[in-house]
Scaffold this motif. Structure first.
Motif, mmCIF file in Angstrom:
data_model
loop_
_atom_site.group_PDB
_atom_site.id
_atom_site.type_symbol
_atom_site.label_atom_id
_atom_site.label_comp_id
_atom_site.label_asym_id
_atom_site.label_seq_id
_atom_site.Cartn_x
_atom_site.Cartn_y
_atom_site.Cartn_z
ATOM 1 N N GLY A 35 0.867 -1.404 0.044
ATOM 2 C CA GLY A 35 -0.113 -0.001 -0.116
ATOM 3 C C GLY A 35 0.826 1.327 -0.115
ATOM 4 O O GLY A 35 2.065 1.086 0.173
ATOM 5 N N HIS A 36 0.222 2.436 -0.350
ATOM 6 C CA HIS A 36 0.831 3.585 -0.200
ATOM 7 C C HIS A 36 1.633 3.970 1.018
ATOM 8 O O HIS A 36 0.987 3.712 2.206
ATOM 9 C CB HIS A 36 0.039 4.783 -0.631
ATOM 10 C CG HIS A 36 0.585 6.184 -0.643
ATOM 11 N ND1 HIS A 36 1.162 6.404 -1.939
ATOM 12 C CD2 HIS A 36 0.560 7.234 0.207
ATOM 13 C CE1 HIS A 36 1.718 7.638 -1.637
ATOM 14 N NE2 HIS A 36 1.339 8.212 -0.383
ATOM 15 N N GLY A 37 2.962 4.539 0.886
ATOM 16 C CA GLY A 37 3.779 4.666 2.154
ATOM 17 C C GLY A 37 4.268 3.597 2.875
ATOM 18 O O GLY A 37 5.091 3.610 3.704
ATOM 19 N N SER A 38 3.982 2.261 2.375
ATOM 20 C CA SER A 38 4.546 1.048 3.052
ATOM 21 C C SER A 38 6.062 0.952 2.378
ATOM 22 O O SER A 38 6.569 1.414 1.715
ATOM 23 C CB SER A 38 3.806 -0.299 2.757
ATOM 24 O OG SER A 38 3.671 -0.320 1.496
ATOM 25 N N VAL A 39 6.816 0.220 3.111
ATOM 26 C CA VAL A 39 8.139 0.062 2.863
ATOM 27 C C VAL A 39 8.747 -1.324 2.257
ATOM 28 O O VAL A 39 8.240 -2.549 2.888
ATOM 29 C CB VAL A 39 9.089 0.117 4.198
ATOM 30 C CG1 VAL A 39 10.492 -0.184 4.200
ATOM 31 C CG2 VAL A 39 8.927 1.413 4.799
ATOM 32 N N ARG A 40 9.298 -1.527 1.255
ATOM 33 C CA ARG A 40 9.877 -2.734 0.492
ATOM 34 C C ARG A 40 11.060 -3.205 1.562
ATOM 35 O O ARG A 40 11.946 -2.026 1.662
ATOM 36 C CB ARG A 40 10.198 -2.592 -0.743
ATOM 37 C CG ARG A 40 8.913 -2.492 -1.498
ATOM 38 C CD ARG A 40 9.371 -2.415 -2.981
ATOM 39 N NE ARG A 40 8.090 -2.172 -3.946
ATOM 40 C CZ ARG A 40 7.467 -1.366 -4.671
ATOM 41 N NH1 ARG A 40 7.824 -0.218 -4.118
ATOM 42 N NH2 ARG A 40 6.369 -1.415 -5.331
ATOM 43 N N GLU A 41 11.708 -4.438 1.595
ATOM 44 C CA GLU A 41 12.868 -4.555 2.016
ATOM 45 C C GLU A 41 13.590 -5.589 1.246
ATOM 46 O O GLU A 41 12.985 -6.781 0.953
ATOM 47 C CB GLU A 41 12.676 -5.298 3.601
ATOM 48 C CG GLU A 41 12.071 -4.370 4.594
ATOM 49 C CD GLU A 41 12.009 -4.650 6.040
ATOM 50 O OE1 GLU A 41 12.846 -5.473 6.294
ATOM 51 O OE2 GLU A 41 11.111 -4.530 6.723
ATOM 52 N N TRP A 42 14.907 -5.283 1.054
ATOM 53 C CA TRP A 42 15.510 -6.118 0.087
ATOM 54 C C TRP A 42 16.791 -6.650 0.872
ATOM 55 O O TRP A 42 17.134 -6.388 1.917
ATOM 56 C CB TRP A 42 16.199 -5.060 -0.990
ATOM 57 C CG TRP A 42 15.026 -4.190 -1.489
ATOM 58 C CD1 TRP A 42 14.547 -2.799 -1.079
ATOM 59 C CD2 TRP A 42 14.202 -4.319 -2.626
ATOM 60 N NE1 TRP A 42 13.542 -2.483 -1.875
ATOM 61 C CE2 TRP A 42 13.518 -3.374 -2.977
ATOM 62 C CE3 TRP A 42 14.321 -5.538 -3.585
ATOM 63 C CZ2 TRP A 42 12.593 -3.227 -4.276
ATOM 64 C CZ3 TRP A 42 13.462 -5.259 -4.793
ATOM 65 C CH2 TRP A 42 12.799 -4.180 -5.039
#
Length: 94
Positions: A35-42
């Motif tokens: 969703g908008h503003g959520s964080v992807r983690e790599w």
């Protein structure tokens, strides 16, 4: 690492990482956006995939690039082989 951190490591913009995600070249292994503003983690494998994408994107068609770097088709061992080839090719960028 976050998208901001990944972009910094790769020397590209955050928007470029998002574009690659939208095109199916790369996806975060730890956590995707929800969703908008959520964080992807790599993770580090994602970073290696990103380096390969960065080098190959200017010379390959999108369908070819997607096939070469997609997680379904390429394991980490193959990514290392691709990266080694890119680093040792006569047209590689220092």
């Amino acid at each position: 690492m976050t998208t901001t951190e990944l972009a910094g490591m790769l020397g590209v913009t955050q928007r470029k990482i998002i574009s690659w995600t939208e095109r199916g070249y790369i996806k975060p292994s730890i956590r995707d956006a929800d969703g908008h503003g959520s964080v992807r983690e790599w993770n580090n494998s994602d970073m290696l995939r990103g380096f390969c994408i960065k080098e190959l994107e200017p010379i390959l068609r999108p369908s070819s690039l997607r096939k070469i770097v997609s997680e379904e088709d390429v394991g980490n061992h193959k990514l290392h082989e691709i990266w080694d080839f890119l680093c040792n090719s006569p047209w590689s960028v220092e």
